[in-house]
Design a protein around this motif. Structure first.
Motif, PDB file in Angstrom:
ATOM      1  N   TYR A   6      76.632 -59.036   2.891  1.00  0.00           N
ATOM      2  CA  TYR A   6      76.831 -59.966   4.004  1.00  0.00           C
ATOM      3  C   TYR A   6      75.727 -59.825   5.053  1.00  0.00           C
ATOM      4  N   TYR A   8      72.690 -58.907   4.362  1.00  0.00           N
ATOM      5  CA  TYR A   8      71.541 -59.509   3.707  1.00  0.00           C
ATOM      6  C   TYR A   8      71.572 -61.035   3.843  1.00  0.00           C
ATOM      7  N   VAL A   9      72.709 -61.627   3.582  1.00  0.00           N
ATOM      8  CA  VAL A   9      72.849 -63.086   3.692  1.00  0.00           C
ATOM      9  C   VAL A   9      72.672 -63.536   5.136  1.00  0.00           C
ATOM     10  N   ALA A  10      73.263 -62.830   6.073  1.00  0.00           N
ATOM     11  CA  ALA A  10      73.134 -63.203   7.488  1.00  0.00           C
ATOM     12  C   ALA A  10      71.691 -63.069   7.959  1.00  0.00           C
ATOM     13  N   THR A  11      71.022 -62.027   7.517  1.00  0.00           N
ATOM     14  CA  THR A  11      69.628 -61.833   7.926  1.00  0.00           C
ATOM     15  C   THR A  11      68.732 -62.942   7.401  1.00  0.00           C
ATOM     16  N   PHE A  12      68.891 -63.278   6.114  1.00  0.00           N
ATOM     17  CA  PHE A  12      68.064 -64.347   5.568  1.00  0.00           C
ATOM     18  C   PHE A  12      68.428 -65.709   6.148  1.00  0.00           C
ATOM     19  N   THR A  13      69.686 -65.906   6.538  1.00  0.00           N
ATOM     20  CA  THR A  13      70.068 -67.152   7.193  1.00  0.00           C
ATOM     21  C   THR A  13      69.380 -67.272   8.553  1.00  0.00           C
ATOM     22  N   MET A  14      69.379 -66.195   9.312  1.00  0.00           N
ATOM     23  CA  MET A  14      68.722 -66.225  10.620  1.00  0.00           C
ATOM     24  C   MET A  14      67.209 -66.381  10.489  1.00  0.00           C
ATOM     25  N   GLY A  16      65.708 -67.889   8.027  1.00  0.00           N
ATOM     26  CA  GLY A  16      65.511 -69.275   7.606  1.00  0.00           C
ATOM     27  C   GLY A  16      65.615 -70.249   8.770  1.00  0.00           C
ATOM     28  N   LEU A  17      66.577 -70.027   9.651  1.00  0.00           N
ATOM     29  CA  LEU A  17      66.686 -70.873  10.844  1.00  0.00           C
ATOM     30  C   LEU A  17      65.461 -70.715  11.739  1.00  0.00           C
TER      31      LEU A  17
END
Length: 92
Positions: A6, A8-14, A16-17
């Motif tokens: 989670y 990892y996913v949150a970091t890549f989402t941020m 990406g934004l």
């Protein structure tokens, strides 16, 4: 799934934004120097994404790539700043 997944996913989402917002400013930037700063920001975000991916995989092979991208971004920004300074000095 583990907690690290989670993160990892949150970091890549941020990240990406951050890339999307930076690309928006790159296209809409009112001046050339704004676009240069955006390109530098993109290089920092790319190095950050590579660092996160390397830490997730536990691989140190990407270290040279990260240093190279960071140095190219830094040198590019310094070159553009010197060019802009000379141009401003020549104008007035």
């Amino acid at each position: 799934m583990s907690l690290m997944y989670y993160v990892y996913v949150a970091t890549f989402t941020m990240l990406g934004l951050g890339v999307l917002f930076t690309l928006y400013r790159l296209v809409r930037g009112p001046s050339v120097l704004d676009r240069v700063v955006c390109l530098n920001t993109l290089s920092v975000l790319l190095v950050s994404a590579i660092a996160v991916e390397a830490s997730v995989r536990g691989d140190t092979a990407y270290f040279g790539l990260m240093v190279t991208i960071a140095l190219l971004g830094f040198v590019g920004t310094i070159t553009a700043a010197r060019f802009a300074e000379r141009r401003a000095h020549d104008r007035g």
